[in-house]
Motif scaffolding. Structure first.
Motif, mmCIF file in Angstrom:
data_model
loop_
_atom_site.group_PDB
_atom_site.id
_atom_site.type_symbol
_atom_site.label_atom_id
_atom_site.label_comp_id
_atom_site.label_asym_id
_atom_site.label_seq_id
_atom_site.Cartn_x
_atom_site.Cartn_y
_atom_site.Cartn_z
ATOM 1 N N ARG A 29 0.832 -1.205 0.000
ATOM 2 C CA ARG A 29 0.000 0.000 0.000
ATOM 3 C C ARG A 29 0.867 1.257 0.000
ATOM 4 O O ARG A 29 0.530 2.256 -0.645
ATOM 5 C CB ARG A 29 -0.924 -0.015 1.217
ATOM 6 C CG ARG A 29 -2.039 1.011 1.144
ATOM 7 C CD ARG A 29 -3.149 0.679 2.101
ATOM 8 N NE ARG A 29 -2.687 0.718 3.492
ATOM 9 C CZ ARG A 29 -3.383 0.242 4.520
ATOM 10 N NH1 ARG A 29 -4.562 -0.328 4.303
ATOM 11 N NH2 ARG A 29 -2.917 0.312 5.745
ATOM 12 N N ASP A 52 -8.371 -0.403 -2.717
ATOM 13 C CA ASP A 52 -9.507 -0.066 -1.849
ATOM 14 C C ASP A 52 -10.032 -1.326 -1.157
ATOM 15 O O ASP A 52 -10.288 -1.329 0.060
ATOM 16 C CB ASP A 52 -10.597 0.596 -2.696
ATOM 17 C CG ASP A 52 -11.761 1.091 -1.857
ATOM 18 O OD1 ASP A 52 -11.590 1.252 -0.631
ATOM 19 O OD2 ASP A 52 -12.841 1.335 -2.418
ATOM 20 N N ARG A 53 -10.180 -2.419 -1.920
ATOM 21 C CA ARG A 53 -10.691 -3.664 -1.331
ATOM 22 C C ARG A 53 -9.705 -4.244 -0.317
ATOM 23 O O ARG A 53 -10.095 -4.730 0.734
ATOM 24 C CB ARG A 53 -10.980 -4.689 -2.432
ATOM 25 C CG ARG A 53 -12.263 -4.438 -3.184
ATOM 26 C CD ARG A 53 -12.695 -5.676 -3.946
ATOM 27 N NE ARG A 53 -11.734 -6.054 -4.968
ATOM 28 C CZ ARG A 53 -11.748 -5.573 -6.212
ATOM 29 N NH1 ARG A 53 -12.673 -4.691 -6.574
ATOM 30 N NH2 ARG A 53 -10.856 -5.974 -7.096
ATOM 31 N N GLN A 54 -8.422 -4.164 -0.655
ATOM 32 C CA GLN A 54 -7.405 -4.698 0.247
ATOM 33 C C GLN A 54 -7.372 -3.944 1.570
ATOM 34 O O GLN A 54 -7.082 -4.498 2.622
ATOM 35 C CB GLN A 54 -6.027 -4.635 -0.417
ATOM 36 C CG GLN A 54 -5.850 -5.610 -1.566
ATOM 37 C CD GLN A 54 -4.546 -5.374 -2.316
ATOM 38 O OE1 GLN A 54 -3.658 -4.680 -1.818
ATOM 39 N NE2 GLN A 54 -4.429 -5.928 -3.519
ATOM 40 N N ALA A 55 -7.683 -2.642 1.528
ATOM 41 C CA ALA A 55 -7.645 -1.818 2.734
ATOM 42 C C ALA A 55 -8.719 -2.233 3.724
ATOM 43 O O ALA A 55 -8.548 -2.089 4.944
ATOM 44 C CB ALA A 55 -7.815 -0.347 2.364
ATOM 45 N N GLY A 56 -9.838 -2.769 3.213
ATOM 46 C CA GLY A 56 -10.906 -3.224 4.086
ATOM 47 C C GLY A 56 -11.633 -2.075 4.764
ATOM 48 O O GLY A 56 -11.499 -0.915 4.395
ATOM 49 N N GLU A 57 -12.420 -2.413 5.783
ATOM 50 C CA GLU A 57 -13.235 -1.419 6.475
ATOM 51 C C GLU A 57 -12.702 -1.083 7.860
ATOM 52 O O GLU A 57 -13.290 -0.278 8.575
ATOM 53 C CB GLU A 57 -14.677 -1.939 6.595
ATOM 54 C CG GLU A 57 -15.372 -2.161 5.272
ATOM 55 C CD GLU A 57 -15.468 -0.884 4.450
ATOM 56 O OE1 GLU A 57 -15.585 0.208 5.047
ATOM 57 O OE2 GLU A 57 -15.422 -0.979 3.207
ATOM 58 N N ALA A 58 -11.605 -1.717 8.266
ATOM 59 C CA ALA A 58 -11.037 -1.433 9.585
ATOM 60 C C ALA A 58 -10.304 -0.092 9.529
ATOM 61 O O ALA A 58 -10.585 0.761 8.705
ATOM 62 C CB ALA A 58 -10.107 -2.571 9.992
ATOM 63 N N VAL A 73 -8.065 2.590 8.404
ATOM 64 C CA VAL A 73 -7.394 2.814 7.127
ATOM 65 C C VAL A 73 -6.772 4.211 7.132
ATOM 66 O O VAL A 73 -7.197 5.092 7.881
ATOM 67 C CB VAL A 73 -8.384 2.709 5.936
ATOM 68 C CG1 VAL A 73 -8.932 1.315 5.816
ATOM 69 C CG2 VAL A 73 -9.504 3.726 6.064
ATOM 70 N N LYS A 79 -9.434 7.135 2.844
ATOM 71 C CA LYS A 79 -10.767 7.681 3.076
ATOM 72 C C LYS A 79 -11.082 8.789 2.072
ATOM 73 O O LYS A 79 -12.198 8.869 1.546
ATOM 74 C CB LYS A 79 -10.863 8.241 4.496
ATOM 75 C CG LYS A 79 -10.750 7.210 5.602
ATOM 76 C CD LYS A 79 -10.832 7.888 6.963
ATOM 77 C CE LYS A 79 -10.643 6.910 8.098
ATOM 78 N NZ LYS A 79 -10.664 7.594 9.423
ATOM 79 N N ARG A 105 -11.725 7.432 -1.439
ATOM 80 C CA ARG A 105 -13.022 6.762 -1.548
ATOM 81 C C ARG A 105 -14.125 7.765 -1.903
ATOM 82 O O ARG A 105 -15.124 7.413 -2.519
ATOM 83 C CB ARG A 105 -13.343 6.041 -0.240
ATOM 84 C CG ARG A 105 -12.586 4.722 -0.104
ATOM 85 C CD ARG A 105 -12.773 4.075 1.253
ATOM 86 N NE ARG A 105 -12.134 2.747 1.256
ATOM 87 C CZ ARG A 105 -11.990 1.999 2.338
ATOM 88 N NH1 ARG A 105 -12.439 2.433 3.517
ATOM 89 N NH2 ARG A 105 -11.398 0.813 2.254
#
Length: 574
Positions: A119, A161-167, A169, A174, A177
């Motif tokens: 990343r 974006d998918r690799q970053a996940g929702e935890a 970041v 942000k 996105r």
């Protein structure tokens, strides 16, 4: 007893553990005691999430890459944040313009698809994307490399974006996105409206969040986007009110200056009855910008070829008008020699198609101590000439129709009128004697007209010019044409759409009866109909030696086009 001792031991151990956690100052179980360390951890995380390799390491990797060396795995990560860095040892070249750059980008693409691209490495590529400065590098290869980088970032962003996940970041994730449009082919479009209104908060926040440097292409593209949005304003007066703001923006971010000026000038020419804009004229005509439009046909001001002829002619008319005023207000006025000449020639202003100022030695010296004269000479840089014999005299050339008129700034010099096709001097010479060997040849030899500024000269001059077909501008002519007060419907309105004469979908040309009626009101203009001839492309031509702007408007409304090579109007074939 044993139970009590065991409880004491556990209490001591718990106290030690709480102390080690830095929570000994408060009561255990209170959330505020945990929040502060968490915030500190987040701050550290966000800092690391935007960290790039040291500038020195990234620079060394970029330099090695440009020297043709194979990069080790660490160098390949480092170089990601230096793709747009000019390398001094390579004459300012960038990795973006290197022959091997597409292969390097392909490696990053493979890693991204496998999910192996770090990343931080992707963020380094994002940093390089925004770092690119179009003012420093204008070569096509480097720009193509930057465009390839943009395309890669746009395509790989969903993977990152998918690799970053929702935890937890990074902040830049942000931001992207919400603002992923900055990676598209229209990266500034959504910000231009607010920027035009003077609302820069959103853009400044975006800049801070993504680390966009002040020299980035982003700001130049934003200015160009603002100009284009302003050019879409339908209300002419509102558009013209924006010009001072637009010029300030262009001056601050000039990478796409020519594109921006092209959009402004074309939109300005489309305005109805737009008055001359002195600020726009003075900016675009600077020697460091587009130069004097009078120098276009000599190849000395090629930027004017970016705009249609009617736009060039509009600004040329502004310059000619200013030249006329400058000559009599600044130069002739020094010798008290105006004698009404500014007012007299101003009545022919709309017919003046070309001007040239010729400075005497005294004026050239005066520029060192007179700011007004200095500004005048600077405006005419590359277009003016000099007099070699008459030190205290200046001269002014202007073309009206098929005649070039030479005025002088001081008596007893007369005014001479010469035929364009048989000038006794070079029209674009850099130096003139100023006497009977060139500019004043008409004193001894016959010329179409010679005007002597003795009492009553205006009336005599008016008669002499009328004999040559030159008449003062008609101040009411435009009102008549625009309102249709003297006609059932103005010619412009009748020709606002496609011509009426069609046969099988083929445009046949204008109604000759209507065209003759138009030209009858403009003495000196004539029709040259060669549509049945094999020469000259078989076109319908209208020739107006006086090149009047009012007639030009009507001809354009009828569908005629201007041919600069022939200095005449033609009706285009379908």
């Amino acid at each position: 007893m044993l139970a009590v001792e065991a409880l004491e031991v556990l209490s001591r151990k718990l106290g030690v553990a709480i102390g080690a956690m830095g929570l000994h100052a408060g009561e255990f179980g209170k959330p505020e005691l945990v929040e502060k360390p968490v915030r500190e951890a987040e701050r550290i995380f966000q800092g690391y999430s935007k960290a790039t390799p040291s500038g020195e390491d990234a620079y060394d990797a970029a330099r090695a890459f440009l020297r043709g060396k194979e990069l080790d795995p660490w160098q390949r990560e480092f170089v990601a944040s230096a793709l747009a860095t000019p390398i001094r040892e390579q004459n300012g070249r960038m990795v973006l313009g290197a022959r091997r750059f597409p292969a390097l980008l392909a490696e990053y693409e493979k890693e991204a698809k496998r999910g192996d691209l770090w990343r931080l490495t992707w963020y380094g590529l994002l940093y390089s994307y925004f770092q690119f400065d179009p003012v420093i590098s204008k070569d096509e290869v480097t720009h193509n490399g930057w465009e390839a980088l943009r395309s890669f970032l746009e395509q790989s962003w969903p993977l990152i974006d998918r690799q970053a996940g929702e935890a937890l970041v990074p902040e830049w994730v942000k931001v992207l996105r919400k603002e992923s449009s900055v990676l598209t082919r229209t990266p500034v479009e959504r910000y231009t409206a607010a920027y035009l209104r003077g609302d820069t908060a959103a853009v400044e926040q975006l800049s801070a969040d993504l680390g966009i440097p002040s020299s980035s292409w982003f700001w130049h593209a934003l200015v160009l986007g603002v100009v284009k949005r302003a050019s879409e304003i339908k209300d002419d007066a509102r558009f013209r009110q924006q010009i001072p703001l637009l010029l300030r923006l262009i001056e601050s971010k000039p990478a796409f200056r020519d594109d921006a000026l092209e959009a402004i000038l074309i939109r300005y020419e489309a305005s109805k009855e737009a008055p001359q804009d002195e600020r726009l004229r003075d900016y675009v005509c600077q020697p460091s910008v587009w130069k004097n439009p009078k120098n276009r046909d000599e190849g000395l001001a090629p930027a004017w070829n970016r705009v249609p002829d009617e736009v060039w002619r509009m600004v040329l008319s502004w310059v000619n008008e200013q030249n006329l005023k400058d000559f009599f207000d600044i130069l002739a006025a020094r010798n008290n020699a105006d004698e009404g000449r500014l007012a007299f020639w101003s009545s022919y202003l709309k017919q003046i198609t070309w001007t040239r100022l010729i400075f005497g030695a005294e004026t050239m010296m005066l520029r060192h101590r007179n700011p007004e004269v200095r500004a005048l000479i600077a405006r005419e840089e590359g277009a003016y000439a000099q007099l070699t014999a008459k030190r205290e005299v200046d001269a002014f050339m202007m073309q009206i129709g098929s005649y070039v008129i030479v005025e002088f700034s001081k008596k007893p010099n007369a005014c001479y009128v010469y035929n364009v096709g048989s000038l006794p001097f070079g029209r674009y010479d850099k130096y003139y004697h100023g006497g009977t060997s060139d500019l004043s040849t008409g004193f001894h030899q016959s010329c179409p007209a010679r005007i002597v500024h003795t009492p009553g000269w205006q009336k005599r001059a008016d008669m002499e010019l009328r004999d040559l077909g030159i008449r003062p501008d008609n101040p009411s002519a435009h009102r008549e044409l625009s309102t249709g007060a003297t006609q059932p419907a103005s010619i412009s309105k009748r020709w606002s759409g496609a011509p009426a004469n069609h046969r099988d979908g083929i445009q046949q040309g204008p109604d000759l009866a209507v065209l003759r009626a138009l030209l009858k009101r403009f003495g000196g203009a004539s029709i040259d109909d060669r549509r049945k001839s094999e020469t000259s492309g078989g076109r319908l031509w209208v020739e107006d030696p006086m090149q009047r702007m009012l007639l030009a408007r009507e001809l354009k409304a009828m569908g005629f086009k201007w041919a600069n090579s022939r200095q005449a109007w033609y009706f285009p074939e379908s």
